[in-house]
Design a protein around this motif. Structure first.
Motif, PDB file in Angstrom:
ATOM      1  N   LYS A  47       0.846  -1.198   0.000  1.00  0.00           N
ATOM      2  CA  LYS A  47       0.000   0.000   0.000  1.00  0.00           C
ATOM      3  C   LYS A  47       0.878   1.242   0.000  1.00  0.00           C
ATOM      4  CE  LYS A  47      -3.652  -2.203   2.766  1.00  0.00           C
ATOM      5  NZ  LYS A  47      -4.446  -2.093   4.016  1.00  0.00           N
ATOM      6  N   ASN A  48       0.502   2.208  -0.806  1.00  0.00           N
ATOM      7  CA  ASN A  48       1.107   3.533  -0.748  1.00  0.00           C
ATOM      8  C   ASN A  48       0.180   4.439   0.034  1.00  0.00           C
ATOM      9  OD1 ASN A  48       3.418   2.992  -2.236  1.00  0.00           O
ATOM     10  ND2 ASN A  48       2.399   3.355  -4.180  1.00  0.00           N
ATOM     11  N   VAL A  49       0.710   5.097   1.032  1.00  0.00           N
ATOM     12  CA  VAL A  49      -0.075   6.042   1.820  1.00  0.00           C
ATOM     13  C   VAL A  49       0.557   7.410   1.648  1.00  0.00           C
ATOM     14  CG1 VAL A  49      -0.928   6.654   4.103  1.00  0.00           C
ATOM     15  CG2 VAL A  49      -0.687   4.249   3.468  1.00  0.00           C
ATOM     16  N   GLU A  50      -0.175   8.325   1.004  1.00  0.00           N
ATOM     17  CA  GLU A  50       0.321   9.687   0.793  1.00  0.00           C
ATOM     18  C   GLU A  50      -0.335  10.606   1.803  1.00  0.00           C
ATOM     19  OE1 GLU A  50       1.280   9.452  -3.957  1.00  0.00           O
ATOM     20  OE2 GLU A  50      -0.531  10.492  -3.283  1.00  0.00           O
ATOM     21  N   ILE A  51       0.493  11.373   2.503  1.00  0.00           N
ATOM     22  CA  ILE A  51       0.007  12.246   3.560  1.00  0.00           C
ATOM     23  C   ILE A  51       0.276  13.686   3.170  1.00  0.00           C
ATOM     24  CG2 ILE A  51       0.245  12.896   5.979  1.00  0.00           C
ATOM     25  CD1 ILE A  51       0.980  10.056   6.612  1.00  0.00           C
ATOM     26  N   CYS A  52      -0.769  14.491   3.143  1.00  0.00           N
ATOM     27  CA  CYS A  52      -0.642  15.919   2.848  1.00  0.00           C
ATOM     28  C   CYS A  52      -1.190  16.699   4.021  1.00  0.00           C
ATOM     29  CB  CYS A  52      -1.398  16.289   1.571  1.00  0.00           C
ATOM     30  SG  CYS A  52      -0.729  15.527   0.085  1.00  0.00           S
ATOM     31  N   GLU A  53      -0.273  17.176   4.865  1.00  0.00           N
ATOM     32  CA  GLU A  53      -0.630  17.961   6.038  1.00  0.00           C
ATOM     33  C   GLU A  53      -1.694  17.254   6.881  1.00  0.00           C
ATOM     34  OE1 GLU A  53       2.250  20.471   5.366  1.00  0.00           O
ATOM     35  OE2 GLU A  53       0.920  20.536   7.110  1.00  0.00           O
ATOM     36  N   PRO A  60      -3.105   1.314  -4.035  1.00  0.00           N
ATOM     37  CA  PRO A  60      -2.257   0.114  -4.132  1.00  0.00           C
ATOM     38  C   PRO A  60      -0.854   0.452  -4.607  1.00  0.00           C
ATOM     39  CG  PRO A  60      -4.395  -0.271  -5.138  1.00  0.00           C
ATOM     40  CD  PRO A  60      -4.312   1.202  -4.874  1.00  0.00           C
ATOM     41  N   ALA A  61       0.144  -0.238  -4.046  1.00  0.00           N
ATOM     42  CA  ALA A  61       1.543  -0.065  -4.462  1.00  0.00           C
ATOM     43  C   ALA A  61       1.812  -1.013  -5.625  1.00  0.00           C
ATOM     44  CB  ALA A  61       2.480  -0.338  -3.292  1.00  0.00           C
ATOM     45  N   SER A  62       1.152  -0.752  -6.752  1.00  0.00           N
ATOM     46  CA  SER A  62       1.264  -1.662  -7.895  1.00  0.00           C
ATOM     47  C   SER A  62       2.649  -1.633  -8.517  1.00  0.00           C
ATOM     48  CB  SER A  62       0.204  -1.314  -8.941  1.00  0.00           C
ATOM     49  OG  SER A  62       0.345   0.039  -9.348  1.00  0.00           O
ATOM     50  N   GLU A  63       3.439  -0.600  -8.197  1.00  0.00           N
ATOM     51  CA  GLU A  63       4.782  -0.524  -8.745  1.00  0.00           C
ATOM     52  C   GLU A  63       5.807  -1.232  -7.864  1.00  0.00           C
ATOM     53  OE1 GLU A  63       3.138   1.718  -7.225  1.00  0.00           O
ATOM     54  OE2 GLU A  63       4.336   3.300  -6.318  1.00  0.00           O
ATOM     55  N   THR A  88      -2.295  -4.915 -10.136  1.00  0.00           N
ATOM     56  CA  THR A  88      -2.891  -3.571 -10.096  1.00  0.00           C
ATOM     57  C   THR A  88      -3.584  -3.288  -8.770  1.00  0.00           C
ATOM     58  OG1 THR A  88      -4.871  -4.462 -11.168  1.00  0.00           O
ATOM     59  CG2 THR A  88      -3.181  -3.464 -12.586  1.00  0.00           C
ATOM     60  N   ASN A  89      -3.910  -4.338  -8.039  1.00  0.00           N
ATOM     61  CA  ASN A  89      -4.522  -4.164  -6.725  1.00  0.00           C
ATOM     62  C   ASN A  89      -3.476  -4.140  -5.610  1.00  0.00           C
ATOM     63  OD1 ASN A  89      -7.250  -4.210  -7.700  1.00  0.00           O
ATOM     64  ND2 ASN A  89      -7.047  -6.445  -7.945  1.00  0.00           N
ATOM     65  N   GLY A  90      -2.203  -4.136  -6.012  1.00  0.00           N
ATOM     66  CA  GLY A  90      -1.137  -4.108  -5.025  1.00  0.00           C
ATOM     67  C   GLY A  90      -0.985  -5.416  -4.280  1.00  0.00           C
ATOM     68  N   LYS A  91      -1.231  -6.546  -4.949  1.00  0.00           N
ATOM     69  CA  LYS A  91      -1.177  -7.848  -4.293  1.00  0.00           C
ATOM     70  C   LYS A  91      -0.355  -8.838  -5.095  1.00  0.00           C
ATOM     71  CE  LYS A  91      -5.650  -7.542  -1.882  1.00  0.00           C
ATOM     72  NZ  LYS A  91      -6.947  -8.206  -1.653  1.00  0.00           N
ATOM     73  N   GLU A 133       3.253  -1.041   4.131  1.00  0.00           N
ATOM     74  CA  GLU A 133       2.713   0.294   3.879  1.00  0.00           C
ATOM     75  C   GLU A 133       3.885   1.243   3.679  1.00  0.00           C
ATOM     76  OE1 GLU A 133      -1.512   0.128   6.312  1.00  0.00           O
ATOM     77  OE2 GLU A 133      -0.002   1.620   6.826  1.00  0.00           O
ATOM     78  N   PHE A 134       3.932   1.857   2.504  1.00  0.00           N
ATOM     79  CA  PHE A 134       5.002   2.803   2.188  1.00  0.00           C
ATOM     80  C   PHE A 134       4.407   4.202   2.288  1.00  0.00           C
ATOM     81  CE2 PHE A 134       7.965  -0.347   0.784  1.00  0.00           C
ATOM     82  CZ  PHE A 134       7.170  -1.385   0.326  1.00  0.00           C
ATOM     83  N   GLU A 135       4.875   4.945   3.251  1.00  0.00           N
ATOM     84  CA  GLU A 135       4.304   6.253   3.530  1.00  0.00           C
ATOM     85  C   GLU A 135       5.091   7.337   2.812  1.00  0.00           C
ATOM     86  OE1 GLU A 135       4.209   8.717   7.533  1.00  0.00           O
ATOM     87  OE2 GLU A 135       2.842   7.002   7.595  1.00  0.00           O
TER      88      GLU A 135
END
Length: 819
Positions: A47-53, A60-63, A88-91, A133-135
């Motif tokens: 999983k990619n978790v992007e945090i903006c403030e 999904p971390a498909s890459e 594509t679902n990050g699995k 989880e990649f933040e």
């Protein structure tokens, strides 16, 4: 209008691994884990978790790339079971063959762009799920700093997809990225956000913190105003709105200030889903940042095939596709296929894989590139590539041409070779490593750069000691300071770690007598640390038995390395330790004035005394002259006498008569048994020998020792035989006669008369001796016996001070080799 960048920070800010989630109850005692004979299935979720403030979005971390490795029992061999990207679902799901009864020594590696994580599993017996989880931090949130005196601002927020392109018709809230603004202050300001809360029709927003009933938010040093905007995407076109946020603030003087913040929000909704999914205004769409791991100048690091962009939902219609037509270095006409190892000297970043243009990239597919980083200088290095693409619709009609701009960032660093400084007084030279020729003498504080071109030749010494006294200096040491120079703007690759290895440089096993100790683990630029080299002197008996010469030699190699073990530079220190013995130890020439004598030219007495068995580490011999202070003098006796633990002194009969020129006599310091112990309480009343020079005295030492310690021997003056020294527990059964004692001298005030060339024996009546056998000889030392040789006598007549004095040598301890 402000567009965003997509930033990958080269650091895993947060990783959560469910380790393990058991999908089958292997651990149940009532169930045989092998009963069903099913192989183990591993599920990996990225999983990619992007945090903006503070506002996070997850996708999904498909890459992400997953590698599963199986090692044998001793981990000497390994098989790669899986090496593939998540779907594509990050699995990713994988069944481990032949694992029905469990499997051990598994390593799981997850790579997501520049992120890297690994986990080792000693034993696995059940189906297991791992979640990574990649933040990532959002760096494109618009930040505005205001204060109480000036807070009228205009803020632009553009709503776009992940790469800055327009939003496709029907795109959902999760497809809108990088859409936040943050307003910060160090004061306390009230902001009216009613216009944001009341947004209708196309635009809507989330506000944090939530406003009060009046639609106001108070922000200060601890609290920021964060707003995330969204847009309804059912209609094609470009849409804009402006929001006015009134502000109030009271300054420190009680004055109330008013202002307003204007936020301009814009969005573009694509017409048919076959428009370019990237911003096309020349700004960078994505930055891949490897700065957290500097690369040493001149070396190369390959970053393998990784996804540069991925076409996700909301960016392109599923019947459309794009084709990469070329990749150029930005502001350059060089095609990527020409940017290769041949141009490595011209560019820090090069593309290393042969790109195949013309491949169709559709929804949920990615474009990959592999690069190599070879920094030519220290510090930040960035390069930018423009990926040219064509967008086609469902009937293969070219709809649009555009580009995607990717930036690579890294840091070059240099491995800094330390300097080494001599911090000791022992002799050392800088020598040519190939010829051994001396280049220069190294003085205390001399500094050189570490290099294998030149060696340091360091001299040391060791006291083999004496059988009786056991006088061994233990470990003689020398010190060196290593310093990592502060290079200013130059970036060091890592702290410098030091390794020491000692090898023989002569007789086999000599290295075992040397050791190194330091007081630091690693040094950074501008830091220094001290290391000590010790020579552990061998035992005198083992030294003699080994037949070793006087020199013990070893070679010390000092390696400066990086934290990863890469060698930076080295320094060789040639160690040469010379050993010496205290067997027959003749002091330096000594000269002492009469103890309490004064004269017409010298009104203050010298009060000089001599101690036989005091050892000098600086000069490597026994014996020391001291000048006593008034607290250690018996002024009640005439002449005055010393109150100390010294051995002997010289005195004249009438020390206060300045008119007389007097020859001193020898006195033993009286042993009172408590405060002033003197073990050397006996002296031969007559000389046991007479030599014409001090060199004759030194040359005749062995014969003199044999003479004294052989029963019935005649002394050199031809007188009757005396008793030999056979030490017992009393002073009545042996000794040299006639003798004088310290007690007698203190009682009658009569000292021993001395003449030029005389040799006297001084001893402790309850002394001891020691010996050992080696190589067919007996090595004996007489521990409490000394010879005193009178080298010169003066009544002071021809001196500047007119005080009598005696020059002498003392031989102590006395040793002999007997066949």
């Amino acid at each position: 209008m402000k567009f965003f960048k997509y930033i990958i920070i080269h650091k895993i800010l947060f990783i959560f691994s469910v380790l393990p989630v058991l999908l089958a109850a292997c651990a149940e005692e009532t169930k045989d884990p092998c009963a069903e004979s099913s192989n183990i299935e591993i599920e990996v979720v990225g999983k990619n978790v992007e945090i903006c403030e503070g506002l996070s979005q997850e996708f999904p971390a498909s890459e992400a790339q997953v590698i599963i490795i199986h090692y044998n029992e001793d981990k000497s061999e390994a098989d790669t079971l899986v090496n593939r990207f998540l779907d594509t679902n990050g699995k990713l799901q994988y069944v481990i063959p032949n694992s029905q009864c469990g499997i051990n020594n598994i390593k799981l590696v997850a790579v997501n762009n520049s992120f890297y994580y690994e986990d080792e599993i000693d034993f696995m017996c059940c189906d297991t799920s791992y979640v990574f989880e990649f933040e990532r931090n959002c760096e494109e949130t618009t930040e505005t700093q205001i204060d109480c005196e000036s807070f009228t601002s205009n803020i632009d927020v553009n709503l776009a997809n992940q790469y800055g392109g327009c939003l496709m018709v029907g795109a959902g809230q999760d497809d809108i990225r990088w859409n936040s603004t943050s307003i910060n202050t160090d004061d306390e300001i009230t902001v009216d956000v009613s216009s944001v809360v009341d947004l209708k029709d196309k635009f809507y927003a989330n506000v944090s913190p939530l406003p009060d009933v009046n639609g106001e938010v108070v922000i200060n040093e601890q609290t920021s105003l964060n707003i995330s905007f969204f847009v309804e995407t059912s209609e094609v076109g470009e849409f804009n709105t402006s929001l006015v946020l009134p502000t109030t603030c009271s300054d420190g003087s009680g004055n109330e200030n008013f202002g307003e913040i204007t936020i301009n929000v814009s969005a573009e909704i694509c017409e048919d889903g076959c428009a370019c999914p990237f911003s096309n205004n020349g700004e960078i769409n994505k930055t891949i940042d490897y700065s957290g791991y500097p690369v040493s100048v001149g070396s190369s690091v390959d970053y393998g095939n990784e996804p540069i962009f991925t076409i996700r939902d909301g960016m392109l219609d599923n019947e459309c596709y794009i084709i990469v037509t070329a990749v150029n270095r930005l502001n350059s006409t060089d095609a990527a296929t020409l940017i290769s190892a041949a141009n490595e000297a011209q560019h820090d970043w090069i593309i290393t894989d042969p790109l195949e243009y013309g491949q169709q990239i559709r929804l949920n597919e990615s474009f990959f590139m592999a690069v190599q980083f070879t920094p030519e200088k220290s510090g930040e290095s960035a390069d930018t590539f423009e990926i040219m693409v064509d967008v086609y619709n469902r009937i293969d009609e070219l709809k649009e041409s555009c580009s995607f701009i990717v930036e690579y960032k890294g840091e070059g660093c240099e491995n800094i070779c330390p300097e080494i400084t001599k911090m000791n007084s022992l002799a050392a030279d800088l020598t040519d490593a190939s010829t051994g020729a001396v280049i220069q003498k190294l003085n205390w504080g001399e500094t050189i750069s570490m290099t294998t071109t030149n060696n340091i030749a360091q001299s040391m010494s060791g006291n083999l000691g004496n059988i009786c006294r056991g006088i061994i200096t233990g470990s003689e040491s020398v010190s060196y300071l290593v310093n990592v120079p502060d290079t200013g703007n130059l970036m060091a690759c890592s702290s410098v770690y030091f390794e020491y290895s000692i090898s023989d440089d002569g007789v086999a096993g000599d290295r075992l007598f040397f050791e190194v100790q330091d007081n630091f683990a690693a040094l950074s630029a501008g830091e220094n640390g001290l290391f000590n080299i010790y020579f552990n002197t061998p035992n005198i008996q083992s030294h003699i038995q080994s037949g070793h010469d006087a020199h013990y030699r070893a070679e010390l190699l000092v390696d400066a390395k990086t934290s990863t073990g890469e060698l930076i530079c080295s320094q060789i220190i040639k160690l040469d330790a010379e050993v010496y013995q205290n067997t027959v130890n003749i002091s330096e020439p000594m000269s002492m004035k009469a103890f309490s004598q004064i004269s017409d030219k010298e009104t203050e007495p010298a009060y000089q005394v001599y101690k036989i068995d005091t050892y000098s580490d600086d000069y490597h011999y026994f014996g020391r002259i001291d000048n006593l202070d008034f607290n250690h003098i018996d002024f009640t006796s005439a002449p005055n006498a010393p109150l100390s633990n010294h051995s002997f002194y010289f005195e004249v009969e009438d020390p206060e008569n300045t008119a007389l020129r007097q020859i001193p006599k020898l006195f033993l310091v009286n042993d009172d048994g408590t405060l002033n112990p003197n073990s050397f309480t006996h002296i031969s009343e007559n000389p046991i020998a007479n030599y014409s020079s001090n060199s004759d005295f030194a040359a005749g030492m062995d014969n003199l020792i044999n003479h004294v310690f052989q029963s019935g021997a005649f002394n050199s003056l031809g007188e009757a035989p005396y008793y030999s020294f056979q030490f017992e527990n009393t002073d009545t059964s042996y000794g040299w006669t006639p003798a004088r004692t310290a007690g007698q001298m203190a009682s009658d005030g009569v000292g021993v008369e001395i003449k030029l060339g005389d040799v006297f024996v001084i001893w402790n009546p309850v002394g001891n001796w020691g010996s050992f056998d080696a190589n067919g000889n007996t090595y004996s030392s007489y521990c409490d016996v000394a010879f005193l040789y009178i080298d010169g006598i003066s009544d002071g007549a021809n001196t500047n001070h007119h005080v009598g004095f005696v020059s002498f040598y003392v031989a102590y301890p006395l040793s002999v080799i007997q066949n």
